[in-house]
Motif scaffolding. Structure first.
Motif, PDB file in Angstrom:
ATOM      1  N   GLU A  38      15.991  14.557 -33.844  1.00  0.00           N
ATOM      2  CA  GLU A  38      14.862  14.935 -34.692  1.00  0.00           C
ATOM      3  C   GLU A  38      14.317  13.739 -35.470  1.00  0.00           C
ATOM      4  N   GLU A  39      15.212  12.913 -36.030  1.00  0.00           N
ATOM      5  CA  GLU A  39      14.760  11.752 -36.800  1.00  0.00           C
ATOM      6  C   GLU A  39      13.973  10.760 -35.946  1.00  0.00           C
ATOM      7  N   GLU A  40      14.414  10.552 -34.704  1.00  0.00           N
ATOM      8  CA  GLU A  40      13.826   9.485 -33.896  1.00  0.00           C
ATOM      9  C   GLU A  40      12.728   9.942 -32.951  1.00  0.00           C
ATOM     10  N   THR A  41      12.711  11.241 -32.594  1.00  0.00           N
ATOM     11  CA  THR A  41      11.697  11.722 -31.646  1.00  0.00           C
ATOM     12  C   THR A  41      10.872  12.884 -32.180  1.00  0.00           C
ATOM     13  N   GLY A  42      11.320  13.504 -33.280  1.00  0.00           N
ATOM     14  CA  GLY A  42      10.642  14.688 -33.800  1.00  0.00           C
ATOM     15  C   GLY A  42      11.036  15.968 -33.079  1.00  0.00           C
ATOM     16  N   LEU A  43      11.835  15.878 -32.024  1.00  0.00           N
ATOM     17  CA  LEU A  43      12.236  17.072 -31.273  1.00  0.00           C
ATOM     18  C   LEU A  43      13.385  17.785 -31.970  1.00  0.00           C
ATOM     19  N   ARG A  44      13.392  19.097 -31.846  1.00  0.00           N
ATOM     20  CA  ARG A  44      14.458  19.925 -32.407  1.00  0.00           C
ATOM     21  C   ARG A  44      15.269  20.547 -31.279  1.00  0.00           C
ATOM     22  N   SER A  45      16.331  21.222 -31.667  1.00  0.00           N
ATOM     23  CA  SER A  45      17.260  21.755 -30.662  1.00  0.00           C
ATOM     24  C   SER A  45      16.575  22.688 -29.659  1.00  0.00           C
ATOM     25  N   HIS A  46      15.591  23.462 -30.084  1.00  0.00           N
ATOM     26  CA  HIS A  46      14.936  24.389 -29.159  1.00  0.00           C
ATOM     27  C   HIS A  46      13.956  23.690 -28.205  1.00  0.00           C
ATOM     28  N   HIS A  47      13.716  22.398 -28.406  1.00  0.00           N
ATOM     29  CA  HIS A  47      12.841  21.629 -27.520  1.00  0.00           C
ATOM     30  C   HIS A  47      13.607  20.994 -26.362  1.00  0.00           C
ATOM     31  N   VAL A  48      14.950  21.123 -26.387  1.00  0.00           N
ATOM     32  CA  VAL A  48      15.777  20.459 -25.373  1.00  0.00           C
ATOM     33  C   VAL A  48      16.889  21.380 -24.893  1.00  0.00           C
ATOM     34  N   GLU A  49      17.470  21.002 -23.772  1.00  0.00           N
ATOM     35  CA  GLU A  49      18.655  21.664 -23.236  1.00  0.00           C
ATOM     36  C   GLU A  49      19.694  20.573 -22.986  1.00  0.00           C
ATOM     37  N   ILE A  50      20.918  20.783 -23.440  1.00  0.00           N
ATOM     38  CA  ILE A  50      21.987  19.820 -23.179  1.00  0.00           C
ATOM     39  C   ILE A  50      22.478  20.023 -21.749  1.00  0.00           C
ATOM     40  N   LEU A  51      22.379  18.962 -20.939  1.00  0.00           N
ATOM     41  CA  LEU A  51      22.874  19.012 -19.566  1.00  0.00           C
ATOM     42  C   LEU A  51      24.315  18.525 -19.468  1.00  0.00           C
ATOM     43  N   GLY A  52      24.729  17.713 -20.448  1.00  0.00           N
ATOM     44  CA  GLY A  52      26.096  17.221 -20.446  1.00  0.00           C
ATOM     45  C   GLY A  52      26.268  16.060 -21.399  1.00  0.00           C
ATOM     46  N   SER A  53      27.491  15.561 -21.436  1.00  0.00           N
ATOM     47  CA  SER A  53      27.803  14.401 -22.281  1.00  0.00           C
ATOM     48  C   SER A  53      28.932  13.614 -21.644  1.00  0.00           C
ATOM     49  N   THR A  54      29.091  12.393 -22.101  1.00  0.00           N
ATOM     50  CA  THR A  54      30.170  11.559 -21.580  1.00  0.00           C
ATOM     51  C   THR A  54      31.502  12.049 -22.135  1.00  0.00           C
ATOM     52  N   PRO A  55      32.561  11.946 -21.345  1.00  0.00           N
ATOM     53  CA  PRO A  55      33.882  12.343 -21.842  1.00  0.00           C
ATOM     54  C   PRO A  55      34.453  11.238 -22.728  1.00  0.00           C
ATOM     55  N   GLY A  56      34.678  11.535 -23.971  1.00  0.00           N
ATOM     56  CA  GLY A  56      35.233  10.536 -24.884  1.00  0.00           C
ATOM     57  C   GLY A  56      34.219   9.479 -25.278  1.00  0.00           C
TER      58      GLY A  56
END
Length: 158
Positions: A55-73
């Protein structure tokens, strides 16, 4: 916040658009381009920090995106000596990051690089998935390569 090994906990965000391109932003008051990223607060989980930084860097909020994944550790990189702030204690020698892959659900009109009083970026573009590895500041190239290698399978299945 610096961990006992001298690394600052951080999150990094790879944002995909519907065409499979990634968000690549030009740092304010600098020549460098990078993915959105930022430090974690002591009371935040990586996911909470990611949404705050998004939100701080792009103005997007959680409802504007979908988490596809993250790095392990954590993925780590060291700062070159010229970037070390030796007068700060404890000394930060680099960053340890959890990288998130997000799909943007909104259109580009929702992006706002001036969402805060001190914007991190002043322009952006959508680039091919692997473009950032060759174009980020050299000391971050290895961590970008590692992160994108781990996230790429999630981009094609998401």
């Amino acid at each position: 916040m610096i961990d006992p090994d001298g690394y600052r906990p951080n999150v990094a965000i790879v944002l995909l658009n519907e065409d499979g391109k990634v968000f690549w932003a030009h740092r304010a008051n600098q020549d460098g381009w990078q993915f959105p990223q930022g430090g974690m607060r002591t009371d935040e989980t990586p996911e909470e920090a990611m949404y705050r930084e998004l939100e701080e860097e792009t103005g997007l909020r959680s409802h504007h995106v979908e988490i596809l994944g993250s790095t392990p550790g954590w993925l780590r990189y060291r700062l070159p000596n010229r970037y070390l702030r030796r007068h700060h204690k404890p000394l930060c020698i680099g960053q340890k990051q959890v990288w998130f892959l997000l799909r943007m659900l909104a259109d580009d009109s929702r992006l706002a690089l001036d969402a805060t009083d001190s914007p991190e970026f002043f322009e952006y573009r959508w680039v091919d998935f692997w473009y950032p590895v060759a174009h980020v500041i050299p000391f971050k190239r290895r961590v970008y390569q590692r992160a994108l290698t781990l996230l790429e399978p999630m981009a094609s299945t998401g």
